[in-house]
Design a protein around this motif. Structure first.
Motif, PDB file in Angstrom:
ATOM      1  N   GLY A 201       0.825  -1.193   0.000  1.00  0.00           N
ATOM      2  CA  GLY A 201       0.000   0.000   0.000  1.00  0.00           C
ATOM      3  C   GLY A 201       0.868   1.254   0.000  1.00  0.00           C
ATOM      4  O   GLY A 201       2.099   1.194   0.147  1.00  0.00           O
ATOM      5  N   PRO A 202       0.257   2.428  -0.183  1.00  0.00           N
ATOM      6  CA  PRO A 202       1.028   3.683  -0.218  1.00  0.00           C
ATOM      7  C   PRO A 202       1.674   3.970   1.129  1.00  0.00           C
ATOM      8  O   PRO A 202       1.183   3.565   2.182  1.00  0.00           O
ATOM      9  N   SER A 203       2.810   4.705   1.063  1.00  0.00           N
ATOM     10  CA  SER A 203       3.546   5.021   2.286  1.00  0.00           C
ATOM     11  C   SER A 203       3.672   6.519   2.530  1.00  0.00           C
ATOM     12  O   SER A 203       4.103   6.933   3.600  1.00  0.00           O
ATOM     13  N   ARG A 204       3.325   7.342   1.539  1.00  0.00           N
ATOM     14  CA  ARG A 204       3.436   8.803   1.691  1.00  0.00           C
ATOM     15  C   ARG A 204       2.068   9.454   1.625  1.00  0.00           C
ATOM     16  O   ARG A 204       1.127   8.908   1.058  1.00  0.00           O
ATOM     17  N   ALA A 205       1.977  10.643   2.165  1.00  0.00           N
ATOM     18  CA  ALA A 205       0.729  11.394   2.124  1.00  0.00           C
ATOM     19  C   ALA A 205       0.391  11.749   0.674  1.00  0.00           C
ATOM     20  O   ALA A 205       1.280  12.081  -0.118  1.00  0.00           O
ATOM     21  N   ARG A 206      -0.898  11.690   0.332  1.00  0.00           N
ATOM     22  CA  ARG A 206      -1.316  11.998  -1.032  1.00  0.00           C
ATOM     23  C   ARG A 206      -0.899  13.399  -1.443  1.00  0.00           C
ATOM     24  O   ARG A 206      -0.432  13.632  -2.553  1.00  0.00           O
ATOM     25  N   ALA A 207      -1.065  14.356  -0.523  1.00  0.00           N
ATOM     26  CA  ALA A 207      -0.753  15.752  -0.852  1.00  0.00           C
ATOM     27  C   ALA A 207       0.721  15.926  -1.208  1.00  0.00           C
ATOM     28  O   ALA A 207       1.069  16.689  -2.119  1.00  0.00           O
ATOM     29  N   GLU A 208       1.584  15.206  -0.516  1.00  0.00           N
ATOM     30  CA  GLU A 208       3.022  15.284  -0.790  1.00  0.00           C
ATOM     31  C   GLU A 208       3.337  14.794  -2.198  1.00  0.00           C
ATOM     32  O   GLU A 208       4.098  15.422  -2.950  1.00  0.00           O
ATOM     33  N   THR A 209       2.763  13.644  -2.572  1.00  0.00           N
ATOM     34  CA  THR A 209       3.025  13.084  -3.898  1.00  0.00           C
ATOM     35  C   THR A 209       2.407  13.945  -4.989  1.00  0.00           C
ATOM     36  O   THR A 209       3.024  14.179  -6.039  1.00  0.00           O
ATOM     37  N   ARG A 210       1.209  14.456  -4.763  1.00  0.00           N
ATOM     38  CA  ARG A 210       0.560  15.316  -5.766  1.00  0.00           C
ATOM     39  C   ARG A 210       1.372  16.590  -6.008  1.00  0.00           C
ATOM     40  O   ARG A 210       1.535  17.023  -7.156  1.00  0.00           O
ATOM     41  N   LYS A 211       1.909  17.157  -4.952  1.00  0.00           N
ATOM     42  CA  LYS A 211       2.718  18.360  -5.112  1.00  0.00           C
ATOM     43  C   LYS A 211       3.965  18.061  -5.926  1.00  0.00           C
ATOM     44  O   LYS A 211       4.349  18.838  -6.816  1.00  0.00           O
ATOM     45  N   ARG A 212       4.598  16.924  -5.658  1.00  0.00           N
ATOM     46  CA  ARG A 212       5.805  16.554  -6.397  1.00  0.00           C
ATOM     47  C   ARG A 212       5.512  16.338  -7.876  1.00  0.00           C
ATOM     48  O   ARG A 212       6.335  16.660  -8.740  1.00  0.00           O
ATOM     49  N   LEU A 213       4.328  15.812  -8.173  1.00  0.00           N
ATOM     50  CA  LEU A 213       3.960  15.536  -9.563  1.00  0.00           C
ATOM     51  C   LEU A 213       3.356  16.745 -10.274  1.00  0.00           C
ATOM     52  O   LEU A 213       3.104  16.689 -11.481  1.00  0.00           O
ATOM     53  N   GLY A 214       3.102  17.822  -9.530  1.00  0.00           N
ATOM     54  CA  GLY A 214       2.525  19.012 -10.141  1.00  0.00           C
ATOM     55  C   GLY A 214       1.022  18.950 -10.325  1.00  0.00           C
ATOM     56  O   GLY A 214       0.466  19.670 -11.170  1.00  0.00           O
ATOM     57  N   ALA A 216      -2.447  19.938  -9.050  1.00  0.00           N
ATOM     58  CA  ALA A 216      -2.959  20.995  -8.183  1.00  0.00           C
ATOM     59  C   ALA A 216      -4.009  20.459  -7.219  1.00  0.00           C
ATOM     60  O   ALA A 216      -4.747  19.518  -7.517  1.00  0.00           O
ATOM     61  N   GLU A 217      -4.088  21.101  -6.061  1.00  0.00           N
ATOM     62  CA  GLU A 217      -5.121  20.765  -5.095  1.00  0.00           C
ATOM     63  C   GLU A 217      -6.492  21.067  -5.705  1.00  0.00           C
ATOM     64  O   GLU A 217      -6.711  22.130  -6.289  1.00  0.00           O
ATOM     65  N   GLY A 218      -7.398  20.131  -5.607  1.00  0.00           N
ATOM     66  CA  GLY A 218      -8.722  20.318  -6.176  1.00  0.00           C
ATOM     67  C   GLY A 218      -8.843  19.895  -7.625  1.00  0.00           C
ATOM     68  O   GLY A 218      -9.951  19.834  -8.168  1.00  0.00           O
ATOM     69  N   GLU A 219      -7.729  19.603  -8.279  1.00  0.00           N
ATOM     70  CA  GLU A 219      -7.738  19.151  -9.672  1.00  0.00           C
ATOM     71  C   GLU A 219      -8.073  17.657  -9.704  1.00  0.00           C
ATOM     72  O   GLU A 219      -7.517  16.866  -8.950  1.00  0.00           O
ATOM     73  N   THR A 220      -8.994  17.267 -10.591  1.00  0.00           N
ATOM     74  CA  THR A 220      -9.362  15.865 -10.715  1.00  0.00           C
ATOM     75  C   THR A 220      -8.373  15.145 -11.625  1.00  0.00           C
ATOM     76  O   THR A 220      -8.210  15.514 -12.789  1.00  0.00           O
ATOM     77  N   VAL A 221      -7.710  14.128 -11.076  1.00  0.00           N
ATOM     78  CA  VAL A 221      -6.697  13.374 -11.818  1.00  0.00           C
ATOM     79  C   VAL A 221      -7.204  11.960 -12.073  1.00  0.00           C
ATOM     80  O   VAL A 221      -7.509  11.208 -11.136  1.00  0.00           O
ATOM     81  N   LEU A 222      -7.299  11.604 -13.353  1.00  0.00           N
ATOM     82  CA  LEU A 222      -7.682  10.261 -13.790  1.00  0.00           C
ATOM     83  C   LEU A 222      -6.431   9.595 -14.328  1.00  0.00           C
ATOM     84  O   LEU A 222      -5.843  10.054 -15.307  1.00  0.00           O
ATOM     85  N   LEU A 223      -6.007   8.494 -13.705  1.00  0.00           N
ATOM     86  CA  LEU A 223      -4.730   7.875 -14.045  1.00  0.00           C
ATOM     87  C   LEU A 223      -4.926   6.457 -14.545  1.00  0.00           C
ATOM     88  O   LEU A 223      -5.685   5.669 -13.970  1.00  0.00           O
ATOM     89  N   HIS A 224      -4.217   6.126 -15.626  1.00  0.00           N
ATOM     90  CA  HIS A 224      -4.111   4.746 -16.105  1.00  0.00           C
ATOM     91  C   HIS A 224      -2.655   4.325 -15.995  1.00  0.00           C
ATOM     92  O   HIS A 224      -1.748   5.031 -16.442  1.00  0.00           O
ATOM     93  N   SER A 225      -2.402   3.161 -15.408  1.00  0.00           N
ATOM     94  CA  SER A 225      -1.044   2.660 -15.270  1.00  0.00           C
ATOM     95  C   SER A 225      -0.930   1.324 -15.970  1.00  0.00           C
ATOM     96  O   SER A 225      -1.849   0.497 -15.925  1.00  0.00           O
ATOM     97  N   GLY A 226       0.209   1.094 -16.628  1.00  0.00           N
ATOM     98  CA  GLY A 226       0.470  -0.216 -17.200  1.00  0.00           C
ATOM     99  C   GLY A 226       0.749  -0.190 -18.682  1.00  0.00           C
ATOM    100  O   GLY A 226       1.108   0.847 -19.257  1.00  0.00           O
ATOM    101  N   ASN A 227       0.564  -1.347 -19.290  1.00  0.00           N
ATOM    102  CA  ASN A 227       0.896  -1.529 -20.696  1.00  0.00           C
ATOM    103  C   ASN A 227       0.029  -0.660 -21.595  1.00  0.00           C
ATOM    104  O   ASN A 227      -1.181  -0.550 -21.401  1.00  0.00           O
ATOM    105  N   MET A 228       0.655  -0.034 -22.589  1.00  0.00           N
ATOM    106  CA  MET A 228      -0.056   0.753 -23.589  1.00  0.00           C
ATOM    107  C   MET A 228      -0.049  -0.031 -24.891  1.00  0.00           C
ATOM    108  O   MET A 228       0.813   0.159 -25.751  1.00  0.00           O
ATOM    109  N   GLY A 229      -0.999  -0.960 -25.016  1.00  0.00           N
ATOM    110  CA  GLY A 229      -1.096  -1.795 -26.201  1.00  0.00           C
ATOM    111  C   GLY A 229      -2.427  -1.603 -26.903  1.00  0.00           C
ATOM    112  O   GLY A 229      -3.292  -0.850 -26.444  1.00  0.00           O
ATOM    113  N   LEU A 230      -2.611  -2.314 -28.007  1.00  0.00           N
ATOM    114  CA  LEU A 230      -3.869  -2.233 -28.734  1.00  0.00           C
ATOM    115  C   LEU A 230      -5.034  -2.711 -27.879  1.00  0.00           C
ATOM    116  O   LEU A 230      -6.131  -2.143 -27.919  1.00  0.00           O
ATOM    117  N   LYS A 231      -4.812  -3.763 -27.141  1.00  0.00           N
ATOM    118  CA  LYS A 231      -5.873  -4.371 -26.348  1.00  0.00           C
ATOM    119  C   LYS A 231      -6.488  -3.389 -25.357  1.00  0.00           C
ATOM    120  O   LYS A 231      -7.687  -3.458 -25.066  1.00  0.00           O
TER     121      LYS A 231
END
Length: 401
Positions: A201-214, A216-231
């Motif tokens: 599971g995660p080990s750091r505060a969400r706010a800390e990681t979000r700030k590092r990634l740029g 913004a607070e209140g911004e909705t982030v939709l993330l996909h992780s993994g293989n980028m294939g046709l499927k």
């Protein structure tokens, strides 16, 4: 073990192969792995292995035998066949130099790994146990790559060969039972051995990681992780970003469609690409997002459960699954209670689901919290490894002493 993918690969079936082998070694068993050169999910050879044809490594108590193979940067039926063929031929020509083992376990895919495992077990006259992570025949038929139908026919014959020779056959989800039975495997020899969450599971505060990634607070982030294939059908996320500038869409990972997706995303300021994250930061990045996406093309009825899904559950964030409602991914999302389903390749319905979660933070948090509970109850590493041990013990007629 025979597995085309192994550490340092950190996506797909590689982490499962690695954790099984290290578990065996840690339990006092002499453990050998026949594998390929690291290449996934980027589908490019790890520079550390450039020019290497064969190598034997000792990693965390495991003897790892690597054999060179082609690495197709773009998928066609011919290139995939060459990939599988070179794995098979090199493995046959240069099998591991080792004593007779007690059993051979192989992970499918790849096809070559299954066939190699069956041949090696027959040569040593020991139990052979294939574990189905996915079926290449169905994937080839639905892939959209040139020659997919012919590739599917060849893949199904190779899968049938490998599976019918198993003393027992493990499948990671119940949706695989019927297709495996249809290949001629006695249903009495099929065992369901679900995967586990292979990341902490995660080990750091969400706010800390979000700030590092740029982000913004209140911004909705939709993330996909993994293989980028046709499927994966990731165009739906590109379209979603284009339609709603208020949602930041993040594609994290690599794959043979990464370049094409980059071209399609040109000029969309709220769509970002991130390279695959290291093991130390991966759980924190997942947890920092607001919503996690799993997508598939509408033509894909996927029986498997992507490895990303177990990682998503561990992160504690809600999942939006843009997938066929009858597949293994949809069933597992509903079973977990940690996400919602939307039709595949429908950016409008996907955005509606994301907006509903963004407008109800408490509801989103409650939905996400179901993921870690599901992991603890059903997808722990200890339980997953115990299921693999029990599968091998049963195939051998009793545990090793």
């Amino acid at each position: 073990m025979v597995s085309t993918n192994y550490a340092p690969e950190h996506a797909g079936i590689g982490p499962y192969a690695t954790q099984i082998a290290e578990h065996w070694a840690g339990s006092g068993h002499e453990t050998h792995v026949l594998t390929g050169m690291p290449h996934y999910p980027s589908w490019s050879l790890d520079p550390a292995y450039a020019g290497v044809w064969r190598r034997t490594e000792h990693l965390r108590g495991v003897v790892v035998h690597r054999r060179r193979h082609t690495v197709p940067p773009r998928q066609t039926a011919v290139r995939r066949a060459l990939f599988e063929g070179t794995i098979l031929l090199h493995g046959i020509a240069a099998p591991p130099r080792m004593g007779r083992p007690d059993a051979v376990l192989a992970q499918l895919p790849s096809l070559a790994g299954g066939v190699l495992g069956a041949r090696l077990a027959a040569r040593w006259r020991v139990p052979y146990i294939p574990v189905v992570q996915d079926l290449m025949g169905a994937a080839a038929a639905q892939s959209g790559i040139r020659g997919g139908d012919r590739a599917a026919a060849v893949a199904q014959r190779a899968e049938s060969y490998a599976l019918r020779r198993g003393r027992l056959v493990g499948v990671i989800h119940e949706t695989f039972v019927e297709p495996v039975r249809a290949m001629g495997v006695d249903p009495g020899r099929i065992r369901v051995v679900p995967n586990w969450s292979h990341v902490p599971g995660p080990s750091r505060a969400r706010a800390e990681t979000r700030k590092r990634l740029g982000w913004a607070e209140g911004e909705t982030v939709l993330l996909h992780s993994g293989n980028m294939g046709l499927k994966q059908g990731l165009d739906v996320l590109v379209d979603a970003a284009r339609r709603d500038p208020a949602v930041r869409v993040v594609l994290m990972g690599d794959g043979n469609q990464r370049e094409a997706l980059g071209r399609a995303a040109d000029g969309i300021p709220n769509l970002d690409f991130l390279p695959p994250a290291g093991d130390d930061e991966f759980p924190d990045i997942l947890a920092a997002a607001d919503v996690l996406a799993v997508t598939q093309r509408a033509s894909v009825l996927d029986m498997s459960v992507p490895s990303k899904l177990t990682s998503y559950f561990a992160s504690g964030r809600p999942v939006v699954a843009s997938v066929a409602a009858e597949g293994g991914t949809a069933l597992e999302v509903l079973r977990s209670g940690a996400g919602v389903l939307v039709p595949p390749e429908d950016p409008d319905d996907l955005l509606k689901a994301v907006r509903r979660l963004a407008e109800d933070p408490a509801g989103a948090d409650a939905l996400g919290a179901a993921g870690p509970r599901h992991v603890t109850a059903h997808l722990s590493r200890a339980d997953g490894l115990a299921r693999i041990d029990a599968l091998i013990d049963e195939a051998m007629g009793g545990p090793l002493t």
